[in-house]
Design a protein around this motif. Sequence first.
Motif, PDB file in Angstrom:
ATOM      1  N   LEU A   1       0.874  -1.161   0.000  1.00 44.45           N
ATOM      2  CA  LEU A   1       0.000   0.000   0.000  1.00 44.45           C
ATOM      3  C   LEU A   1       0.915   1.215   0.000  1.00 44.45           C
ATOM      4  CD1 LEU A   1      -2.894   1.188   0.324  1.00 44.45           C
ATOM      5  CD2 LEU A   1      -2.510   1.068   2.799  1.00 44.45           C
ATOM      6  N   VAL A   2       0.794   2.053  -1.034  1.00 46.88           N
ATOM      7  CA  VAL A   2       1.682   3.211  -1.135  1.00 46.88           C
ATOM      8  C   VAL A   2       0.873   4.503  -1.156  1.00 46.88           C
ATOM      9  CG1 VAL A   2       3.574   1.965  -2.248  1.00 46.88           C
ATOM     10  CG2 VAL A   2       1.836   3.005  -3.679  1.00 46.88           C
ATOM     11  N   GLU A   3       1.478   5.527  -0.558  1.00 49.46           N
ATOM     12  CA  GLU A   3       0.856   6.845  -0.448  1.00 49.46           C
ATOM     13  C   GLU A   3       1.729   7.850  -1.196  1.00 49.46           C
ATOM     14  OE1 GLU A   3      -1.323   8.200   3.316  1.00 49.46           O
ATOM     15  OE2 GLU A   3       0.670   9.059   3.549  1.00 49.46           O
ATOM     16  N   HIS A   4       1.099   8.848  -1.780  1.00 52.07           N
ATOM     17  CA  HIS A   4       1.815   9.869  -2.550  1.00 52.07           C
ATOM     18  C   HIS A   4       2.667  10.727  -1.618  1.00 52.07           C
ATOM     19  CE1 HIS A   4       2.473  13.239  -5.313  1.00 52.07           C
ATOM     20  NE2 HIS A   4       2.252  12.327  -6.271  1.00 52.07           N
ATOM     21  N   GLU A   5       3.916  10.986  -2.017  1.00 48.75           N
ATOM     22  CA  GLU A   5       4.830  11.753  -1.160  1.00 48.75           C
ATOM     23  C   GLU A   5       4.381  13.191  -0.952  1.00 48.75           C
ATOM     24  OE1 GLU A   5       8.864  11.466  -2.594  1.00 48.75           O
ATOM     25  OE2 GLU A   5       9.126   9.508  -1.668  1.00 48.75           O
ATOM     26  N   THR A   6       3.753  13.792  -1.930  1.00 47.10           N
ATOM     27  CA  THR A   6       3.331  15.188  -1.811  1.00 47.10           C
ATOM     28  C   THR A   6       1.962  15.328  -1.172  1.00 47.10           C
ATOM     29  OG1 THR A   6       4.592  15.765  -3.790  1.00 47.10           O
ATOM     30  CG2 THR A   6       2.893  17.329  -3.089  1.00 47.10           C
ATOM     31  N   TYR A   7       1.006  14.527  -1.607  1.00 40.38           N
ATOM     32  CA  TYR A   7      -0.386  14.699  -1.187  1.00 40.38           C
ATOM     33  C   TYR A   7      -0.804  13.850   0.004  1.00 40.38           C
ATOM     34  CZ  TYR A   7      -0.396  17.132  -5.595  1.00 40.38           C
ATOM     35  OH  TYR A   7      -0.096  18.000  -6.617  1.00 40.38           O
ATOM     36  N   GLY A   8      -0.020  12.852   0.357  1.00 43.88           N
ATOM     37  CA  GLY A   8      -0.298  12.038   1.533  1.00 43.88           C
ATOM     38  C   GLY A   8      -1.707  11.496   1.564  1.00 43.88           C
ATOM     39  N   ASP A   9      -2.369  11.606   2.723  1.00 44.98           N
ATOM     40  CA  ASP A   9      -3.711  11.043   2.867  1.00 44.98           C
ATOM     41  C   ASP A   9      -4.806  11.923   2.262  1.00 44.98           C
ATOM     42  OD1 ASP A   9      -3.850  13.054   4.749  1.00 44.98           O
ATOM     43  OD2 ASP A   9      -4.196  11.728   6.449  1.00 44.98           O
ATOM     44  N   GLU A  10      -4.418  12.993   1.601  1.00 42.44           N
ATOM     45  CA  GLU A  10      -5.384  13.840   0.895  1.00 42.44           C
ATOM     46  C   GLU A  10      -5.696  13.276  -0.496  1.00 42.44           C
ATOM     47  OE1 GLU A  10      -6.934  16.599   2.213  1.00 42.44           O
ATOM     48  OE2 GLU A  10      -5.953  15.938   4.051  1.00 42.44           O
ATOM     49  N   ALA A  11      -4.929  12.280  -0.931  1.00 41.92           N
ATOM     50  CA  ALA A  11      -5.130  11.651  -2.237  1.00 41.92           C
ATOM     51  C   ALA A  11      -5.306  10.146  -2.046  1.00 41.92           C
ATOM     52  CB  ALA A  11      -3.931  11.925  -3.138  1.00 41.92           C
ATOM     53  N   ALA A  12      -5.896   9.512  -3.043  1.00 39.80           N
ATOM     54  CA  ALA A  12      -6.059   8.056  -2.989  1.00 39.80           C
ATOM     55  C   ALA A  12      -4.696   7.365  -3.027  1.00 39.80           C
ATOM     56  CB  ALA A  12      -6.909   7.596  -4.168  1.00 39.80           C
ATOM     57  N   CYS A  13      -4.637   6.216  -2.408  1.00 42.89           N
ATOM     58  CA  CYS A  13      -3.429   5.396  -2.418  1.00 42.89           C
ATOM     59  C   CYS A  13      -3.480   4.416  -3.583  1.00 42.89           C
ATOM     60  CB  CYS A  13      -3.324   4.610  -1.106  1.00 42.89           C
ATOM     61  SG  CYS A  13      -3.081   5.623   0.354  1.00 42.89           S
ATOM     62  N   LEU A  14      -2.389   3.674  -3.731  1.00 42.58           N
ATOM     63  CA  LEU A  14      -2.300   2.597  -4.706  1.00 42.58           C
ATOM     64  C   LEU A  14      -1.874   1.336  -3.980  1.00 42.58           C
ATOM     65  CD1 LEU A  14      -0.115   4.370  -7.429  1.00 42.58           C
ATOM     66  CD2 LEU A  14      -2.608   4.099  -7.475  1.00 42.58           C
ATOM     67  N   ILE A  15      -2.214   0.194  -4.532  1.00 44.70           N
ATOM     68  CA  ILE A  15      -1.648  -1.077  -4.084  1.00 44.70           C
ATOM     69  C   ILE A  15      -0.853  -1.615  -5.259  1.00 44.70           C
ATOM     70  CG2 ILE A  15      -2.106  -3.420  -3.282  1.00 44.70           C
ATOM     71  CD1 ILE A  15      -4.667  -2.306  -1.945  1.00 44.70           C
ATOM     72  N   ILE A  16       0.442  -1.870  -5.022  1.00 47.20           N
ATOM     73  CA  ILE A  16       1.335  -2.304  -6.089  1.00 47.20           C
ATOM     74  C   ILE A  16       2.028  -3.610  -5.709  1.00 47.20           C
ATOM     75  CG2 ILE A  16       1.725   0.063  -6.885  1.00 47.20           C
ATOM     76  CD1 ILE A  16       4.477  -0.013  -5.480  1.00 47.20           C
ATOM     77  N   ASN A  17       2.608  -4.263  -6.712  1.00 50.27           N
ATOM     78  CA  ASN A  17       3.397  -5.465  -6.452  1.00 50.27           C
ATOM     79  C   ASN A  17       4.891  -5.109  -6.448  1.00 50.27           C
ATOM     80  OD1 ASN A  17       4.191  -5.278  -9.162  1.00 50.27           O
ATOM     81  ND2 ASN A  17       2.820  -6.907  -9.834  1.00 50.27           N
ATOM     82  N   GLU A  18       5.745  -6.122  -6.337  1.00 52.14           N
ATOM     83  CA  GLU A  18       7.194  -5.874  -6.274  1.00 52.14           C
ATOM     84  C   GLU A  18       7.753  -5.269  -7.555  1.00 52.14           C
ATOM     85  OE1 GLU A  18       9.472  -8.699  -3.241  1.00 52.14           O
ATOM     86  OE2 GLU A  18       8.601  -9.803  -4.946  1.00 52.14           O
ATOM     87  N   LYS A  19       7.056  -5.472  -8.667  1.00 51.44           N
ATOM     88  CA  LYS A  19       7.499  -4.912  -9.949  1.00 51.44           C
ATOM     89  C   LYS A  19       6.988  -3.490 -10.141  1.00 51.44           C
ATOM     90  CE  LYS A  19       7.331  -9.457 -12.049  1.00 51.44           C
ATOM     91  NZ  LYS A  19       6.594 -10.309 -12.995  1.00 51.44           N
ATOM     92  N   LYS A  20       6.351  -2.949  -9.110  1.00 57.37           N
ATOM     93  CA  LYS A  20       5.775  -1.602  -9.116  1.00 57.37           C
ATOM     94  C   LYS A  20       4.618  -1.489 -10.096  1.00 57.37           C
ATOM     95  CE  LYS A  20      10.238   0.172  -7.786  1.00 57.37           C
ATOM     96  NZ  LYS A  20      11.422   0.862  -8.256  1.00 57.37           N
ATOM     97  N   GLU A  21       3.938  -2.621 -10.333  1.00 65.63           N
ATOM     98  CA  GLU A  21       2.744  -2.640 -11.161  1.00 65.63           C
ATOM     99  C   GLU A  21       1.526  -2.449 -10.264  1.00 65.63           C
ATOM    100  OE1 GLU A  21       4.318  -5.909 -14.421  1.00 65.63           O
ATOM    101  OE2 GLU A  21       3.354  -6.610 -12.579  1.00 65.63           O
ATOM    102  N   VAL A  22       0.581  -1.660 -10.723  1.00 66.83           N
ATOM    103  CA  VAL A  22      -0.610  -1.373  -9.921  1.00 66.83           C
ATOM    104  C   VAL A  22      -1.538  -2.587  -9.899  1.00 66.83           C
ATOM    105  CG1 VAL A  22      -2.635   0.101  -9.676  1.00 66.83           C
ATOM    106  CG2 VAL A  22      -0.466   1.089 -10.410  1.00 66.83           C
TER     107      VAL A  22
END
Length: 75
Positions: free
Chosen positions: A30-51
């Motif tokens: 579960l990754v969060e945007h460095e600039t927008y943090g919890d103000e933006a939706a997160c992503l769930i990615i795999n080890e290859k950085k694929e969403v």
Amino acid sequence: MQKDGIKVEGHVGKWYVIDETTFRGEPAYLVEHETYGDEAACLIINEKKEVILGDVWNGFLDLAEAFDDYDYKEE
């Protein structure tokens, strides 16, 4: 998997890991945007950085709702 400064193809900016789990036998992050943090939706990615799942607001619970074969249990 690096924990911060992650670039995800198709998404602007950099992301950082806030949680991880196992999805279909592989690590998922579960990754969060460095600039927008919890103000933006997160992503769930795999080890290859694929969403695996985008537009995530409820962490891995959203993954459980999107995939019938995934049963998330908070640790």
